[in-house]
Design a protein around this motif. Structure first.
Motif, mmCIF file in Angstrom:
data_model
loop_
_atom_site.group_PDB
_atom_site.id
_atom_site.type_symbol
_atom_site.label_atom_id
_atom_site.label_comp_id
_atom_site.label_asym_id
_atom_site.label_seq_id
_atom_site.Cartn_x
_atom_site.Cartn_y
_atom_site.Cartn_z
ATOM 1 N N PRO A 702 1.011 -1.083 -0.052
ATOM 2 C CA PRO A 702 0.024 -0.117 0.046
ATOM 3 C C PRO A 702 0.875 1.323 -0.137
ATOM 4 C CG PRO A 702 -0.857 -1.735 1.501
ATOM 5 C CD PRO A 702 0.552 -2.040 1.087
ATOM 6 N N GLY A 703 0.556 2.204 -0.729
ATOM 7 C CA GLY A 703 1.154 3.327 -0.961
ATOM 8 C C GLY A 703 2.283 3.324 -2.155
ATOM 9 N N ALA A 704 2.472 2.245 -2.788
ATOM 10 C CA ALA A 704 3.539 2.239 -3.732
ATOM 11 C C ALA A 704 2.859 3.086 -5.008
ATOM 12 C CB ALA A 704 4.136 0.863 -3.931
ATOM 13 N N ARG A 705 3.650 3.852 -5.653
ATOM 14 C CA ARG A 705 3.133 4.536 -7.002
ATOM 15 C C ARG A 705 4.027 4.479 -7.829
ATOM 16 N NH1 ARG A 705 -0.525 4.056 -4.017
ATOM 17 N NH2 ARG A 705 -2.183 5.530 -3.299
ATOM 18 N N ALA A 706 3.657 4.591 -8.976
ATOM 19 C CA ALA A 706 4.557 4.541 -10.238
ATOM 20 C C ALA A 706 5.683 5.567 -10.163
ATOM 21 C CB ALA A 706 3.964 4.432 -11.480
ATOM 22 N N GLY A 707 6.909 5.375 -10.346
ATOM 23 C CA GLY A 707 7.816 6.455 -10.158
ATOM 24 C C GLY A 707 8.646 6.304 -8.821
ATOM 25 N N ASP A 708 8.236 5.660 -8.079
ATOM 26 C CA ASP A 708 8.979 5.422 -6.970
ATOM 27 C C ASP A 708 10.140 4.538 -7.065
ATOM 28 O OD1 ASP A 708 6.828 6.675 -5.316
ATOM 29 O OD2 ASP A 708 5.994 4.760 -4.413
ATOM 30 N N PHE A 709 11.323 4.866 -6.145
ATOM 31 C CA PHE A 709 12.431 3.849 -6.278
ATOM 32 C C PHE A 709 12.149 2.613 -5.577
ATOM 33 C CE2 PHE A 709 14.178 8.144 -6.477
ATOM 34 C CZ PHE A 709 14.809 7.913 -7.656
ATOM 35 N N ALA A 710 12.217 1.552 -6.146
ATOM 36 C CA ALA A 710 11.968 0.146 -5.785
ATOM 37 C C ALA A 710 13.158 -0.752 -5.658
ATOM 38 C CB ALA A 710 10.728 -0.433 -6.636
ATOM 39 N N SER A 711 13.187 -1.646 -4.715
ATOM 40 C CA SER A 711 14.219 -2.660 -4.606
ATOM 41 C C SER A 711 13.558 -3.990 -4.161
ATOM 42 C CB SER A 711 15.355 -2.278 -3.972
ATOM 43 O OG SER A 711 15.072 -1.740 -2.607
ATOM 44 N N ALA A 712 14.380 -5.095 -4.149
ATOM 45 C CA ALA A 712 13.891 -6.135 -3.515
ATOM 46 C C ALA A 712 14.930 -7.132 -3.098
ATOM 47 C CB ALA A 712 12.978 -7.126 -4.672
ATOM 48 N N GLY A 720 23.965 -16.213 -8.150
ATOM 49 C CA GLY A 720 23.441 -16.204 -9.646
ATOM 50 C C GLY A 720 22.154 -15.807 -9.964
ATOM 51 N N LEU A 721 21.194 -15.237 -9.053
ATOM 52 C CA LEU A 721 20.292 -14.814 -9.391
ATOM 53 C C LEU A 721 20.361 -13.084 -8.793
ATOM 54 C CD1 LEU A 721 17.733 -17.026 -7.783
ATOM 55 C CD2 LEU A 721 18.215 -16.913 -10.301
ATOM 56 N N VAL A 722 19.724 -12.268 -9.767
ATOM 57 C CA VAL A 722 19.376 -11.128 -9.802
ATOM 58 C C VAL A 722 18.083 -10.421 -9.547
ATOM 59 C CG1 VAL A 722 19.851 -8.692 -10.483
ATOM 60 C CG2 VAL A 722 21.471 -10.475 -10.968
ATOM 61 N N PHE A 723 17.868 -10.049 -8.266
ATOM 62 C CA PHE A 723 16.410 -9.497 -8.034
ATOM 63 C C PHE A 723 16.224 -8.216 -8.309
ATOM 64 C CE2 PHE A 723 16.605 -13.212 -5.634
ATOM 65 C CZ PHE A 723 15.262 -13.698 -5.398
ATOM 66 N N LEU A 724 15.216 -8.031 -9.197
ATOM 67 C CA LEU A 724 14.955 -6.557 -9.728
ATOM 68 C C LEU A 724 13.351 -6.200 -9.125
ATOM 69 C CD1 LEU A 724 15.908 -6.907 -13.324
ATOM 70 C CD2 LEU A 724 17.167 -6.143 -11.534
ATOM 71 N N ALA A 725 12.918 -4.966 -9.136
ATOM 72 C CA ALA A 725 11.954 -4.446 -8.435
ATOM 73 C C ALA A 725 11.485 -3.336 -9.242
ATOM 74 C CB ALA A 725 11.818 -4.138 -6.958
ATOM 75 N N GLN A 726 9.860 -3.230 -9.521
ATOM 76 C CA GLN A 726 9.359 -2.032 -9.868
ATOM 77 C C GLN A 726 8.046 -1.933 -9.640
ATOM 78 O OE1 GLN A 726 9.740 -2.552 -14.197
ATOM 79 N NE2 GLN A 726 7.835 -3.568 -14.324
ATOM 80 N N VAL A 727 7.589 -0.666 -9.527
ATOM 81 C CA VAL A 727 6.036 -0.486 -9.022
ATOM 82 C C VAL A 727 5.503 -0.868 -10.362
ATOM 83 C CG1 VAL A 727 4.173 0.957 -8.137
ATOM 84 C CG2 VAL A 727 6.619 1.048 -7.144
ATOM 85 N N GLY A 728 4.702 -1.995 -10.376
ATOM 86 C CA GLY A 728 4.102 -2.328 -11.753
ATOM 87 C C GLY A 728 2.624 -1.829 -11.717
ATOM 88 N N ALA A 729 1.992 -1.474 -10.606
ATOM 89 C CA ALA A 729 0.668 -0.833 -10.533
ATOM 90 C C ALA A 729 0.343 -0.236 -9.134
ATOM 91 C CB ALA A 729 -0.534 -1.936 -10.856
ATOM 92 N N THR A 730 -0.588 0.609 -9.059
ATOM 93 C CA THR A 730 -0.611 1.213 -7.808
ATOM 94 C C THR A 730 -0.925 0.155 -6.647
ATOM 95 O OG1 THR A 730 -1.589 3.249 -8.823
ATOM 96 C CG2 THR A 730 -2.453 2.746 -6.321
ATOM 97 N N ASP A 731 0.083 0.413 -5.771
ATOM 98 C CA ASP A 731 0.023 -0.656 -4.254
ATOM 99 C C ASP A 731 0.597 -1.819 -4.703
ATOM 100 O OD1 ASP A 731 -1.233 1.444 -3.005
ATOM 101 O OD2 ASP A 731 -3.203 0.812 -3.265
ATOM 102 N N VAL A 732 1.307 -1.838 -5.700
ATOM 103 C CA VAL A 732 1.923 -3.416 -6.090
ATOM 104 C C VAL A 732 3.211 -3.128 -6.494
ATOM 105 C CG1 VAL A 732 1.693 -5.287 -7.474
ATOM 106 C CG2 VAL A 732 -0.204 -4.450 -6.733
ATOM 107 N N VAL A 733 4.111 -4.148 -6.016
ATOM 108 C CA VAL A 733 5.418 -4.058 -6.470
ATOM 109 C C VAL A 733 5.793 -5.363 -7.124
ATOM 110 C CG1 VAL A 733 8.174 -4.282 -5.823
ATOM 111 C CG2 VAL A 733 6.406 -2.467 -4.473
ATOM 112 N N THR A 734 6.479 -5.339 -8.474
ATOM 113 C CA THR A 734 6.429 -6.495 -9.234
ATOM 114 C C THR A 734 8.253 -6.860 -8.741
ATOM 115 O OG1 THR A 734 4.801 -5.988 -10.757
ATOM 116 C CG2 THR A 734 6.715 -7.561 -11.329
ATOM 117 N N VAL A 735 8.159 -8.001 -8.442
ATOM 118 C CA VAL A 735 9.568 -8.504 -8.134
ATOM 119 C C VAL A 735 10.062 -9.657 -8.927
ATOM 120 C CG1 VAL A 735 11.283 -9.746 -6.607
ATOM 121 C CG2 VAL A 735 9.162 -8.038 -5.660
ATOM 122 N N THR A 736 11.188 -9.528 -9.965
ATOM 123 C CA THR A 736 11.624 -10.417 -10.825
ATOM 124 C C THR A 736 13.049 -10.919 -10.357
ATOM 125 O OG1 THR A 736 10.733 -9.097 -12.773
ATOM 126 C CG2 THR A 736 12.431 -10.704 -13.332
#
Length: 759
Positions: A702-712, A720-736
């Motif tokens: 909750p509170g996550a908005r597009a344009g926020d700096f995201a990390s995971a 061997g794995l790299v974790f990436l994060a971005q605010v994919g939608a309002t109140d949701v962080v997509t972790v890859t």
């Protein structure tokens, strides 16, 4: 007499004090004829010049004088009957009731007259009995009347040493010796009538007191003098009931107490001192002084009035110190410098003196173009300049300088003094400075209890000042605020503390955003403490509150009831919202849930908060505010809102009494306001990830908005794995999770953590 009168139980005398206007005076006792009434004006029997009415009336009557007596004249009306029998009853004649009543009335009236006269006579107590018979004229001539050991009247020689004293072990003395115990100015011919030149008589009396080591008493009245007066240090003290009216030459001290040079004047007692200049000084010559006190040590001085001089009072160290003395000050009026604390030589000092009270005032029409000061600390050229440890307790200053191009300052410090304290000052019509320092003074403390300028009072450091360090504690309209020294929260820069919540909404570190028009049916703290809102404006220095917007600190008030709010803003408006222990909103029920220290609070039903009745401004002495919450208030929002016009806010601070440490509420579950960083986590057991492939998971935040700096990050080893994060939608962080290795990787079940940081 047509009918007999009734003689009631009424004293046959009445007195009045004339007012200069009234010419008619009543008497409540009856008289038989006009000649029975005696009229006295200040003891003088009035013959003629009056008309009397009411003779023969039981209720009395009145006297009309030809002209009103002068104001203050004592008017005495009393019945005076001839004690004589002027009538007789005839033998075997008719005894008429009226004739008998008239005779009895006259006798009763005469008895009342005698009883009234006896009241003022010296007489034995009824329980004492016996007789008091004076010795014969020849035996009592040129002798002293007294009483013997049995209490009977007797006489003594005027020079006898046998007169006793009414105390066990008392030593008999002559009357002359007894009367000479204390010298008085009238013993030397002073009149105190305000007209006669009493200067020579006063000077002689003071010389005699200094020579004999006795105290001098100056009685009631105004003792006019055309010469300066000095009471030497040999005198035990001075007691004044009247005043000295100085009409002597200008440029000199009217009254000097104590010796100069290197003489120590210790353990003196001066009471009731009053020195008034017959004409107001032109304030040009500093030698024109009302009262000089020299080289006092361990003494007590009470000054009731000093008026009309260039310098009212001077405490003076002359080749020796002025120290450890207590002065009680009264009216110090119309002097350019009310009190001058001074040294005259390099061997002198002026230190450790206590000054209590003092009303330092200037008339509104007195020398309106000249600077004036209440108290000056000074030194002659080359004299000792370290005036230390002075205490001024409760002085008041009315210097009539406000709004004028002149200085009217309570303290003028021209020396290098240390530890000078002034407590509970009152400043009325003064300059906006409690003191002016021109040298190296430091460690001065000025506590202002009341002032026209309140908390804006300051110290004026002249260009010649070489030290600072004076403390001003202005408590007028800010006493409770200054005691709230524990800082709960501070936002020292609103511009730097802003948080971009979204493309249109802004929040602020540690603060909740407030709205005057919350939609729906809000009932809890979370419904009102917004993490961000739109419509805020910004300048280079701060944030601008526009219509319907506000900012506030959210506090836990269960352990602390009072909070002090300090705001650097352009005329902000105080607002407080109250909540119970369940964080449910408390509304106005007729009982005040919150009060402020410097203004009234009114309930705003639409906004659901209590707001100040006026802006927090210096001009109205309402800027520093302390709010006190009722016991049922467990949580509160204390802040500011926009009411009449947009204004800039640059900084905000909240404090309380240092006894408490109440929690500041922000960044909690359900109350995300006041923080830049948001975090969330979720359980995740991704399938095996082939080389070069990736897996994703959406983490609710909750509170996550597009344009926020995201990390995971992941809770297990992720080599061997790299974790990436971005605010994919309002109140949701997509972790890859991206597999950069050359082989497939199968993570075990763990926890993925997402974090966003607002710009």
């Amino acid at each position: 007499m047509a009918e007999h009168i009734t003689i009631g139980d009424v004293a046959p005398r009445v007195q009045y004090v004339a007012d200069g206007l009234l010419a008619e005076f009543t008497f409540p006792f009856p008289i038989f004829e006009e000649a029975d009434l005696e009229i006295r004006l200040d003891g003088t029997v009035l013959v003629g010049g009056a008309s009397i009415s009411g003779a023969g009336s039981s209720e009395g009557g009145s006297v009309l004088l030809a002209e009103p007596p002068a104001a203050g004249t004592r008017v005495t009306l009393r019945r005076r009957l001839r004690i004589a029998r002027a009538t007789d009853f005839q033998s075997n004649g008719v005894l008429r009731a009226n004739s008998l009543n008239d005779e009895l009335d006259y006798q009763v009236a005469a008895i009342q007259q005698v009883a009234d006269e006896v009241t003022g006579a010296v007489r034995l107590d009824p329980a004492d009995g016996g007789e008091l018979v004076l010795p014969l004229r020849a035996a009592r001539a040129n002798r002293v009347l007294g009483f013997d050991s049995n209490g009977n009247v007797t006489v003594f020689d005027r020079g006898t040493a046998t007169l006793g004293v009414p105390f066990a072990g008392g030593v008999p003395r002559t009357v002359e010796d007894k009367l000479a115990e204390r010298l008085t100015a009238r013993d030397f011919g002073a009149t105190g009538d305000g007209v006669t030149d009493d200067g020579p008589a006063l000077a002689a009396a003071m010389a005699a007191a200094a020579a004999s080591g006795r105290a001098l008493e100056i009685g009631e009245g105004a003792f006019r003098t055309t010469q300066p007066l000095t009471l030497g240090g040999g005198a035990a003290g001075l007691i004044m009931h009247g005043s000295i009216l100085y009409a002597g030459p200008a440029g000199q001290a009217a009254l000097t107490l104590g010796d100069g040079a290197a003489v120590r004047n210790a353990a003196k007692r001066y009471e009731g001192l009053r020195v008034v200049r017959a004409t107001l000084s032109d304030w040009e010559d500093e030698g024109d002084i009302g009262l000089v006190l020299r080289n006092l040590d361990a003494s007590l001085v009470e000054i009731r009035q000093v008026e009309g001089f260039t310098i009212g009072i001077r405490t003076q160290g002359v080749e020796r110190g002025f120290e450890d003395t207590t002065l009680i000050l009264g009216r110090i009026v119309n002097n350019r410098i009310g009190l001058d604390v001074r040294t005259e030589t390099a061997a002198a000092w002026n230190t450790s003196v206590r000054y209590y009270g003092g009303h330092f005032a200037i008339g509104s029409a007195v020398h309106t173009d000249k600077d004036r000061f209440g108290i000056r600390l000074s030194a002659a050229p080359g004299a000792y300049v370290a005036h230390n440890r002075h205490l001024f307790d409760g002085p008041g200053f009315e210097l009539q300088a406000e709004g004028r191009p002149i200085s009217g300052i309570p303290f003028l410090v021209e020396v290098n003094s240390r530890s000078v304290w002034a407590r509970a000052l009152r400043m009325e019509g003064c300059s906006p400075y409690v003191a002016r320092h021109t040298g190296a003074a430091q460690d001065h403390v000025y506590e202002v209890a009341w002032a026209s300028q309140a908390y804006l009072v300051d110290v004026d450091y002249a260009a010649t000042a070489t030290r600072v360090g004076a403390v001003v504690r202005a408590s007028h309209q800010a006493g409770a605020f200054r005691e709230a020294s524990r800082e709960i929260a501070a936002v020292p820069n609103l511009r730097a503390a802003r948080i971009r919540w979204s493309n249109t909404e802004w929040g602020f570190e540690k603060l909740a955003c407030l709205s005057s028009n919350v939609g729906g049916t809000p009932t809890t703290l979370a419904d009102f403490a917004f993490p961000a809102l739109d419509s805020f404006g910004f300048t280079d220095q701060g944030a601008v509150l526009t219509g319907g917007r506000g900012l506030g600190f959210v506090v836990d008030a269960r352990g602390c009831r009072e909070f002090a709010l300090a705001v650097d803003a352009d005329a902000p408006r105080l607002a407080v919202m109250c909540f119970d222990a369940n964080k449910a909103l408390l509304t106005d029920t007729g009982m005040p849930l919150v009060r402020a220290s410097g203004q009234s609070l009114v309930w705003n039903a639409e906004a659901r908060w209590w707001q100040g009745s006026a802006d927090m401004a210096d001009a109205t002495l309402t800027r520093p505010q302390v709010v006190r919450l009722a016991p049922q208030v467990a949580f509160a929002i204390v802040g500011i809102v926009r009411i009449g016009a947009d204004y800039e806010v640059r900084a905000m601070r909240l404090g309380c009494d240092p006894l408490f440490a109440p929690p500041l509420v922000y960044g909690q579950p359900g109350l995300p306001h006041g923080v830049r960083e948001l975090v969330a986590e979720a359980a995740w057991d991704p399938a095996s990830i082939a080389a070069g492939a990736s897996a994703q998971i959406n983490v609710p935040l909750p509170g996550a908005r597009a344009g926020d700096f995201a990390s995971a990050a992941f809770s297990l080893a992720t080599s061997g794995l790299v974790f990436l994060a971005q605010v994919g939608a309002t109140d949701v962080v997509t972790v890859t999770a991206w597999n950069r290795s050359g082989i497939a990787i199968d993570l075990g079940a763990g926890t993925v953590r997402a974090r966003v940081v607002k710009a």
